[in-house]
Scaffold this active site. Structure first.
Site, PDB file in Angstrom:
ATOM      1  NE  ARG A 126      40.306  38.100  72.446  1.00  0.00           N
ATOM      2  CZ  ARG A 126      39.654  39.230  72.283  1.00  0.00           C
ATOM      3  NH1 ARG A 126      38.802  39.630  73.192  1.00  0.00           N
ATOM      4  NH2 ARG A 126      39.850  39.953  71.224  1.00  0.00           N
TER       5      ARG A 126
ATOM      6  CG  HIS B 123      39.947  42.299  76.857  1.00  0.00           C
ATOM      7  ND1 HIS B 123      40.419  43.571  76.640  1.00  0.00           N
ATOM      8  CD2 HIS B 123      39.288  41.943  75.715  1.00  0.00           C
ATOM      9  CE1 HIS B 123      40.075  43.968  75.408  1.00  0.00           C
ATOM     10  NE2 HIS B 123      39.380  43.005  74.843  1.00  0.00           N
TER      11      HIS B 123
ATOM     12  CD  GLU C 174      40.371  41.233  65.989  1.00  0.00           C
ATOM     13  OE1 GLU C 174      39.676  40.848  66.927  1.00  0.00           O
ATOM     14  OE2 GLU C 174      40.550  42.425  65.707  1.00  0.00           O
TER      15      GLU C 174
ATOM     16  NE  ARG D  51      34.330  40.025  74.146  1.00  0.00           N
ATOM     17  CZ  ARG D  51      35.225  40.692  73.409  1.00  0.00           C
ATOM     18  NH1 ARG D  51      35.030  40.850  72.108  1.00  0.00           N
ATOM     19  NH2 ARG D  51      36.303  41.201  73.959  1.00  0.00           N
TER      20      ARG D  51
ATOM     21  CG  HIS E 255      43.262  40.750  74.820  1.00  0.00           C
ATOM     22  ND1 HIS E 255      44.500  40.605  74.242  1.00  0.00           N
ATOM     23  CD2 HIS E 255      42.427  41.149  73.825  1.00  0.00           C
ATOM     24  CE1 HIS E 255      44.417  40.903  72.953  1.00  0.00           C
ATOM     25  NE2 HIS E 255      43.163  41.234  72.677  1.00  0.00           N
TER      26      HIS E 255
HETATM   27  C1  SIN Z   1      41.562  43.419  70.262  1.00  0.00           C
HETATM   28  O1  SIN Z   1      41.767  44.323  69.473  1.00  0.00           O
HETATM   29  O2  SIN Z   1      42.302  42.460  70.407  1.00  0.00           O
HETATM   30  C2  SIN Z   1      40.348  43.511  71.138  1.00  0.00           C
HETATM   31  C3  SIN Z   1      39.139  43.178  70.385  1.00  0.00           C
HETATM   32  C4  SIN Z   1      38.152  42.519  71.294  1.00  0.00           C
HETATM   33  O3  SIN Z   1      38.215  42.657  72.508  1.00  0.00           O
HETATM   34  O4  SIN Z   1      37.303  41.790  70.782  1.00  0.00           O
END
Ligand code: SIN
Length: 555
Positions: A296, A357, A131, A392, A250
């Site tokens: 992010r 988010h 991610e 975060r 997000h």
């Molecule tokens: C996501 O699946 O993108 C959310 C995971 C997160 O908020 O860390």
């Protein structure tokens, strides 16, 4: 603005007239942090856990991506620490980050011992996802994109089977109660249940694990229950709050008119999805070396900047180049959700937009979750322990709930709070003078104002305007007495929205989750966390080094 400082309790009551219950530890919230804490706390005494709605409705159960943990042989907690610090915009408490990364893998092993079913590679090792902001694949996931659901299942089952642990569902915590006049310790909470009405739960220690405040924004990936109740309650009780200006947006919530802003997991980009504009241009190229997998804040900002330049309301995720069957195999839940809107990611672009988010700010807490008030602890999203800095890192939140939930329970046991005694409490809040209020209208107005003005891009003038609106809404909304959660939630949202806006105004620089268009650079002199309390007019600098070394300060 004094209305937000005058209100110490939301409703009038006399304890002598109410049922009173006793326990050793009261935990408010049944997400990952609350349940992990409760299971551990039950090894040392009785525990009551309150769920505002059903036990399994929380941000946790909605989580898609997974749990970040350095469990691969070629990974290291050192590398996880580095990625977390890099994402955090210079405000992480490095000691808290190290605790998170080093204690995380053992928490994942424990979940496996408790029966959590995770996705595995053909050789049986955990299948790890990638991610944004992570330089390695380290995201443990379950059922493709239903990690939160599986995690909640395991924790709820474990909690239900734990002797001495009682789960109360549909039980709303209204306010925190002190141990006595002149005794500052927190020793319980006033609660409300639709069938049992008001009651008091007295406890040797109270742990807030009540989640975030995404509902303060019109566009949010959060469930309806995320109304910042714990933050507002702690504020009224006099606890110090911190980092309130940092709401994480997000980058990819589904953009379909009329639908909620359903999350489209960051893991989709981890599998190789591209972000494109309406002309099919991959606009993240040239913005950051990690392109779509930048942290992010970088991606969310790039989307809003790009839309401001080219116009339009949303961008797209392009997964059409995935091998056949890949999307539906890896993200079965998302594929089902998208099919509900006639979107087939193997053939169609997926329209997305950033949405609120994760509340990074909350109740200032030390490495063991101690707040500034003895007897009151916090863990999970409601807490602010410096682990996330100003932004975060993806999938660090479930891990935080696990690590710090357990640490809080251990600290509560170590701190050995005295036995709890019932005491007579009389709250004499006067009933309001404004007649019937249109709660739905206040709620929707404040959420729109927050989204338009306290979002990714903000400036001092608009923040001042919003503070003025909070002053106006507060004069009648906060001055009222309500008798069910719909009113208390609006009062909590007003309080949290006001505090977030005030904190946003005080941070006159661009950092982490937000851009100040009137101060577009980061200012090294402001590289410090800000703490707020009802008893103080203005912020206090929270030095990460001080927070890190102050374990026990709140005892
Ligand atoms: C996501 O699946 O993108 C959310 C995971 C997160 O908020 O860390």
């Amino acid at each position: 603005m004094s209305i937000y400082r005058e209100r110490r309790l939301l409703i009038p009551f006399r304890s002598a007239l109410l049922p009173q219950i006793f326990t050793d530890t009261l935990v408010v919230g049944t997400g990952v942090a609350g349940l992990r804490c409760a299971i551990e706390a039950a090894r040392h005494g009785d525990v009551i856990v309150l769920a505002k709605e059903s036990v399994d409705l929380s941000n946790t159960s909605w989580a898609q991506g997974g749990i970040a943990a350095a469990i691969a042989r070629e990974d290291s907690s050192e590398s996880h620490v580095r990625d977390t610090l890099d994402a955090g915009g210079g405000l992480c408490d490095p000691v808290a980050v190290r605790v998170l990364a080093e204690e995380g893998p053992a928490e994942v092993s424990r979940l496996l011992d408790w029966g959590m079913r995770i996705d595995r590679a053909p050789d049986g090792t955990p299948a790890l996802g990638l991610e944004g902001g992570h330089h390695r694949a380290r995201i443990v996931h379950a059922d493709g994109d239903a990690t939160g659901h599986e995690l909640a299942r395991v924790l709820v089952e474990r909690a239900r089977a734990t002797p001495g642990l009682r789960l109360f569902d549909r039980c709303f915590a209204i306010d925190l109660l002190r141990a006595g006049d002149g005794d500052p310790r927190i020793a319980g909470a006033l609660t409300w249940h639709p069938r049992h009405g008001l009651q008091i739960v007295w406890a040797r220690a109270v742990v807030l694990a009540s989640g975030g405040a995404g509902q303060a924004y019109r566009e949010t990936t959060n469930p309806k229950v995320a109304t910042g109740d714990g933050i507002a309650m702690a504020w009224r009780a006099g606890a110090e709050l911190a980092d309130l200006e940092f709401m994480q947006f997000h980058p990819t919530a589904l953009y379909v008119a009329g639908a909620g802003r359903l999350l489209v997991s960051e893991a989709v980009r981890g599998e190789g999805a591209h972000l494109v504009d309406r002309d099919g241009r991959r606009f993240m190229e040239g913005v950051h070396p990690m392109c779509e997998l930048a942290p992010r804040d970088v991606v969310s900002r790039a989307i809003t900047d790009h839309l401001a330049r080219i116009g339009g309301s949303h961008v797209f995720l392009d997964c059409r180049h995935f091998p056949a069957g890949r999307f539906v195999g890896r993200f079965p839940g998302l594929a089902r959700m998208l099919a509900g809107f006639d979107i087939d990611p193997s053939r169609h672009l997926v329209p997305v937009v950033p949405a609120a988010h994760y509340a990074i700010g909350g109740v200032r807490s030390d490495l063991d979750g101690r707040s500034s008030i003895p007897g009151l602890y916090a863990c999970g999203e409601v807490a602010s322990n410096g682990v996330h800095g100003a932004n975060r890192l993806a999938s660090n939140s479930l891990l935080e709930g696990l690590v710090f939930g357990r640490r809080v329970a251990e600290a509560v046991a170590r701190d050995a709070h005295p036995d709890v005694r019932p005491r007579a409490v009389t709250s004499e809040v006067a009933t309001g003078r404004h007649g019937e209020l249109d709660l739905a209208d206040i709620r929707s107005s404040l959420r729109s104002a927050m989204w338009r003005n306290v979002g990714i891009a903000r400036d001092g003038e608009r923040l001042e305007d919003v503070l003025g609106m909070f002053g106006f809404w507060g004069r009648y909304g906060m001055d009222e007495v309500f008798d069910d959660p719909s009113g208390w939630e609006v009062q909590n949202l007003l309080t949290v929205g006001f505090l977030m806006t005030r904190a946003a105004l005080a941070r006159r620089e661009t950092r982490g989750t937000h851009v100040r268009t009137d101060a577009p650079a980061s200012d090294p002199a402001q590289a410090v966390r800000m703490g707020w309390s009802i008893d103080r007019d203005g912020p206090r600098a929270v030095d990460p080094a001080v927070a890190a070394s102050s374990a026990g300060a709140g005892r």
